[in-house]
Write an enzyme that holds these catalytic residues in place. Structure first.
Site, PDB file in Angstrom:
ATOM      1  N   ARG A 186       0.809  -1.215   0.000  1.00 17.55           N
ATOM      2  CA  ARG A 186       0.000   0.000   0.000  1.00 17.55           C
ATOM      3  C   ARG A 186       0.847   1.273   0.000  1.00 17.55           C
ATOM      4  O   ARG A 186       0.407   2.313  -0.424  1.00 17.55           O
ATOM      5  CB  ARG A 186      -0.982  -0.029   1.164  1.00 17.55           C
ATOM      6  CG  ARG A 186      -2.082  -1.055   0.894  1.00 17.55           C
ATOM      7  CD  ARG A 186      -3.078  -1.150   1.989  1.00 17.55           C
ATOM      8  NE  ARG A 186      -2.507  -1.750   3.179  1.00 17.55           N
ATOM      9  CZ  ARG A 186      -3.229  -2.211   4.199  1.00 17.55           C
ATOM     10  NH1 ARG A 186      -4.533  -2.126   4.148  1.00 17.55           N
ATOM     11  NH2 ARG A 186      -2.641  -2.750   5.243  1.00 17.55           N
ATOM     12  N   HIS A 293      -0.277 -25.878   5.209  1.00 19.05           N
ATOM     13  CA  HIS A 293      -0.274 -24.704   6.100  1.00 19.05           C
ATOM     14  C   HIS A 293       0.640 -24.926   7.320  1.00 19.05           C
ATOM     15  O   HIS A 293       0.173 -24.954   8.455  1.00 19.05           O
ATOM     16  CB  HIS A 293      -1.711 -24.377   6.559  1.00 19.05           C
ATOM     17  CG  HIS A 293      -1.862 -22.950   7.019  1.00 19.05           C
ATOM     18  ND1 HIS A 293      -3.039 -22.239   6.893  1.00 19.05           N
ATOM     19  CD2 HIS A 293      -0.996 -22.096   7.615  1.00 19.05           C
ATOM     20  CE1 HIS A 293      -2.888 -21.019   7.394  1.00 19.05           C
ATOM     21  NE2 HIS A 293      -1.650 -20.913   7.844  1.00 19.05           N
TER      22      HIS A 293
END
Ligand code: NDP
Ligand code: DGY
Length: 328
Positions: A186, A293
């Protein structure tokens, strides 16, 4: 009996003993109820167990939504998750209800970065295929182009989300001789200087990287970020690695990109759903390495995560400062 002594805590799974010990020591101030299993708590048991709770210690596999919050009722003052990711929590609703949230940043960064590098190397150098060939007799002799893959030396690596884990991955990859380290997010990160990271638009990262590593958080903006358009901008020789969350990827599009040769290979530590069904199309591909995971899965890390999540929970119950509170 003080008000504190009547506080109810629900723990949604058997957690490592480092955390359990801390909770058990606090038995005087709270009434502890644990879903004492290695398997996820069934939804009905979660709704039942959380009723009237002041504190909830949960895992990333527990969806904590409005239904759970309603089932808990107005007593609930703290949710402590045994994870750094918090996309399983209905944050807006939690915030609205004034509930505090504890999580486990930093303590799992090294383990997750290490696993991501292992996954990248295993995928790029085709380790699972090689191991399989040794076992099934496919190894006939040394052949010049057999099981060739892609190396990091002289390559360009693109990291999507240069946060704690993204930076730790970049730090580990640089010494392999990576020539350029690109990143997107961002905003530019001052800490990127340490890895000589270049902040670039996503399209530039995709078209110039030999390795694309996803380590951003799952948000509405990153959901399905890696779709057909995304893969179509990557080099045909590029490797895609995801150790963030499965939902960042459109898996159908990934399957097509891998099958058509749009990209070279993919390594995934996270999928949708988890576990990935054993008949899932991605598992039929030689150029897709899927792990269950296990980014943070070292004994030490899981112990420290359990400790931190227990301490976060107790601090929340005591209305004191949490070791790691998520700023809502
Ligand atoms: P951080 O919050 O430090 O990093 C998250 C990064 O995601 C930030 O750099 C952020 O960028 C970036 N990001 C957010 N939105 C976007 C966007 N739209 N585009 C690109 N980047 C974006 O978290 P961690 O590094 O500690 O953890 C990251 C994630 O890794 C966790 O949320 C979790 O999902 C996953 N994880 C997986 C594990 C596993 O076992 N596989 C283990 C641990 C974590 P910015 O700073 O600019 O906002
Ligand atoms: C997290 O913490 O978010 C991971 O996915 C598991 O450690």
């Amino acid at each position: 009996m003080s008000a504190q002594q009547t506080m109810k805590v629900f723990v949604t799974r058997r957690i490592p003993q480092e955390g359990m010990k801390i909770l058990q020591k606090a038995a005087g101030m709270c009434n502890l109820s644990v879903w004492d299993s290695d398997e996820p708590v069934p939804r009905a048991e979660l709704l039942n167990g959380v009723a009237g709770a002041h504190g909830l210690l949960c895992l990333l596999s527990d969806k904590i939504d409005t239904e759970v919050l309603d089932a808990a009722g107005p007593n609930l003052k703290v949710i402590s998750t045994l994870s750094v990711g918090f996309d399983h929590l209905a944050i807006d609703e939690i915030k609205k209800r004034g509930i505090r949230v504890g999580y486990t940043p930093d303590v799992l960064t090294d383990a997750t970065a290490e696993l991501t590098v292992a996954l990248l190397l295993a995928t790029a150098r085709r380790l699972p295929e090689g191991v399989e060939e040794v076992k099934n007799g496919g190894w006939s002799t040394w052949k010049p182009l057999w099981l060739c893959g892609y190396g990091l030396s002289g390559s360009t690596v693109g990291v999507i989300g240069l946060g704690r884990i993204g930076l730790a991955i970049a730090r580990r990859l640089k010494p392999f001789g990576v020539k350029r380290l690109l990143y997107t997010g961002r905003q530019p990160k001052p800490q990127a200087q340490e890895v000589e990271g270049e902040y670039v638009p996503l399209d530039t990262l995709l078209s110039e990287s030999d390795f694309v590593v996803v380590s951003c958080s799952l948000t509405p903006e990153t959901q399905s970020l890696c779709d057909q358009t995304f893969f179509s901008k990557m080099k045909k020789t590029a490797i895609f690695i995801n150790s963030s969350r499965g939902a960042v990827v459109n898996q159908e599009d990934l399957f097509k990109a891998l099958g058509s040769g749009q990209i070279a290979a993919a390594g995934l530590d996270v999928t949708t759903p988890e576990p990935l069904p054993t008949d899932h199309p991605l598992l039929t591909l030689n150029n897709c390495v899927v792990l269950p995971h296990i980014g943070s899965a070292t004994y030490t890390t899981r112990g420290v995560m359990a400790e931190l999540s227990a301490n976060n929970l107790l601090a929340g119950l005591r209305d004191s400062e949490m070791p790691s509170e998520l700023k809502l």
